[in-house]
Enzyme design. Structure first.
Site, mmCIF file in Angstrom:
data_model
loop_
_atom_site.group_PDB
_atom_site.id
_atom_site.type_symbol
_atom_site.label_atom_id
_atom_site.label_comp_id
_atom_site.label_asym_id
_atom_site.label_seq_id
_atom_site.Cartn_x
_atom_site.Cartn_y
_atom_site.Cartn_z
ATOM 1 N N HIS A 42 14.574 -2.719 2.712
ATOM 2 C CA HIS A 42 14.325 -3.390 1.425
ATOM 3 C C HIS A 42 12.957 -4.081 1.397
ATOM 4 O O HIS A 42 12.386 -4.420 2.429
ATOM 5 C CB HIS A 42 15.461 -4.361 1.057
ATOM 6 C CG HIS A 42 15.562 -5.612 1.875
ATOM 7 N ND1 HIS A 42 16.760 -6.221 2.157
ATOM 8 C CD2 HIS A 42 14.629 -6.402 2.458
ATOM 9 C CE1 HIS A 42 16.558 -7.312 2.857
ATOM 10 N NE2 HIS A 42 15.268 -7.446 3.061
ATOM 11 N N ASN A 70 17.085 -2.823 6.467
ATOM 12 C CA ASN A 70 17.592 -1.655 5.721
ATOM 13 C C ASN A 70 16.501 -1.042 4.828
ATOM 14 O O ASN A 70 16.793 -0.239 3.955
ATOM 15 C CB ASN A 70 18.799 -2.057 4.859
ATOM 16 C CG ASN A 70 18.440 -3.099 3.797
ATOM 17 O OD1 ASN A 70 17.308 -3.564 3.744
ATOM 18 N ND2 ASN A 70 19.400 -3.447 2.948
ATOM 19 N N ASP A 77 11.445 -13.640 -4.541
ATOM 20 C CA ASP A 77 12.891 -13.420 -4.695
ATOM 21 C C ASP A 77 13.668 -14.667 -4.291
ATOM 22 O O ASP A 77 13.157 -15.540 -3.582
ATOM 23 C CB ASP A 77 13.355 -12.213 -3.856
ATOM 24 C CG ASP A 77 12.884 -12.259 -2.403
ATOM 25 O OD1 ASP A 77 12.359 -13.305 -1.968
ATOM 26 O OD2 ASP A 77 13.050 -11.253 -1.696
ATOM 27 N N GLU A 128 16.936 -3.521 -2.782
ATOM 28 C CA GLU A 128 17.815 -2.929 -1.774
ATOM 29 C C GLU A 128 17.824 -1.401 -1.887
ATOM 30 O O GLU A 128 17.331 -0.848 -2.884
ATOM 31 C CB GLU A 128 19.236 -3.473 -1.998
ATOM 32 C CG GLU A 128 19.383 -4.966 -1.760
ATOM 33 C CD GLU A 128 19.584 -5.315 -0.285
ATOM 34 O OE1 GLU A 128 18.750 -4.920 0.551
ATOM 35 O OE2 GLU A 128 20.575 -6.009 0.019
HETATM 36 C C1 F6R Z 1 12.046 -12.345 1.646
HETATM 37 C C2 F6R Z 1 12.073 -10.934 1.376
HETATM 38 C C3 F6R Z 1 12.625 -9.932 2.329
HETATM 39 C C4 F6R Z 1 12.027 -10.071 3.726
HETATM 40 C C5 F6R Z 1 12.612 -9.018 4.673
HETATM 41 C C6 F6R Z 1 12.132 -9.210 6.098
HETATM 42 O O1 F6R Z 1 11.397 -13.044 0.580
HETATM 43 O O2 F6R Z 1 11.631 -10.582 0.342
HETATM 44 O O3 F6R Z 1 12.378 -8.652 1.832
HETATM 45 O O4 F6R Z 1 10.642 -9.927 3.662
HETATM 46 O O5 F6R Z 1 14.006 -9.088 4.660
HETATM 47 O O6 F6R Z 1 12.627 -10.417 6.561
HETATM 48 P P1 F6R Z 1 12.201 -11.000 7.972
HETATM 49 O O7 F6R Z 1 10.759 -11.286 7.910
HETATM 50 O O8 F6R Z 1 13.026 -12.264 8.131
HETATM 51 O O9 F6R Z 1 12.553 -9.951 8.976
#
Ligand code: F6R
Length: 257
Positions: free
Chosen positions: A150, A148, A79, A155
């Site tokens: 995701h 959240n 992403d 999302e």
């Molecule tokens: C990033 C992504 C997000 C993260 C998620 C957790 O490429 O796809 O879904 O994996 O937001 O982020 P961290 O590891 O920073 O808590």
């Protein structure tokens, strides 16, 4: 010391709880290395963010020590923000290049950048899914879990059938993202993400989550009925193709712990 505990039954996700973040990083790197060991030309997607930093350090260490080779793998970026290029300060692709793709010596022609700057993003997103499919689909998708719920940038509101597409980012996600750049970057309101439908077709999915602040969303993801309100909960339907690696803090609210 790795105080891992595995609790997996047929058709249920495999949940490994390890003691600390460092153990989680080792475990995740091992999972990636195992897939590459079986299939050197594996098709993979890996996440950005805080959680995978240790995993990338270990993967790069193994690659530079000659213990692991990504030279034949096909890598798809999970992403990024819509319109972001690797030249922008706030670009997940830029981050990934610095943390893994460059030090890990991935051949440039095996790296597939999510088409965030395409003239027609919807068309380009569909083309990205086709590229994944043409290469046989994902052998491995490693993903993190947002506060959240995701997955990638799928999302709340996302469905298990969703393909790669442009999405609106929640304010909470934009704030989370801004923190990666010390709050200084202007985070776009839209992003492009590989869809849950594409991720769910992967032959193996590894979900890595660390920290007490994720304990409640981990519990909801794994123990409540699947719902679009918590996109990660759709991953449970992958059954034993899903390996969840948690540190003790992230697992602390699971009822089985
Ligand atoms: C990033 C992504 C997000 C993260 C998620 C957790 O490429 O796809 O879904 O994996 O937001 O982020 P961290 O590891 O920073 O808590």
């Amino acid at each position: 010391m790795n105080m891992a505990e595995d609790a997996g039954v047929a058709h249920s996700p495999i949940v490994s709880v390890v003691e600390h973040y460092d153990d989680l990083s080792q475990r995740a790197a091992e999972a990636v290395a195992a897939v590459l060991g079986r299939k050197p030309d594996a098709v993979v997607t890996l996440p950005t963010g805080d959680t995978p930093v240790g995993m990338y350090q270990e993967l790069v260490r193994r690659i530079q020590a000659g213990e692991l080779d990504f030279g034949r793998a096909q890598f798809f970026c999970l992403d990024d923000y819509l319109g972001a290029t690797p030249e922008d300060e706030a670009s997940l692709t830029r981050w990934l290049r610095a943390e893994f793709l460059i030090p890990g010596n991935l051949p440039e022609n095996h790296i597939h950048y999510i088409p965030t700057v395409a003239d027609n993003p919807a068309l380009a997103a569909a083309g990205y899914d086709r590229q994944i499919e043409d290469l046989g689909g994902f052998d491995l998708a490693v993903v993190g879990l947002g506060p959240n719920g995701h997955i990638g940038f799928n999302e709340p509101g996302s469905l298990p059938t969703d393909s790669t597409r442009v999405v609106e980012l929640e304010a909470a996600t934009r704030n989370q993202s801004a923190a990666y750049w010390d709050g200084k970057a202007d985070i776009p309101t839209q992003a492009m993400t590989i869809g849950l439908g594409t991720i769910l077709k992967a032959r193996q999915i590894v979900l890595i989550v660390s920290g007490k602040n994720k304990a409640e969303i981990v519990r909801a993801t794994l123990e409540d009925p699947a719902t679009a309100d918590v996109p990660g909960s759709w991953l449970v339907q992958a059954g034993e193709r899903l390996h969840v690696i948690l540190d003790q803090d992230a697992a602390s609210l699971l009822s089985t712990r």
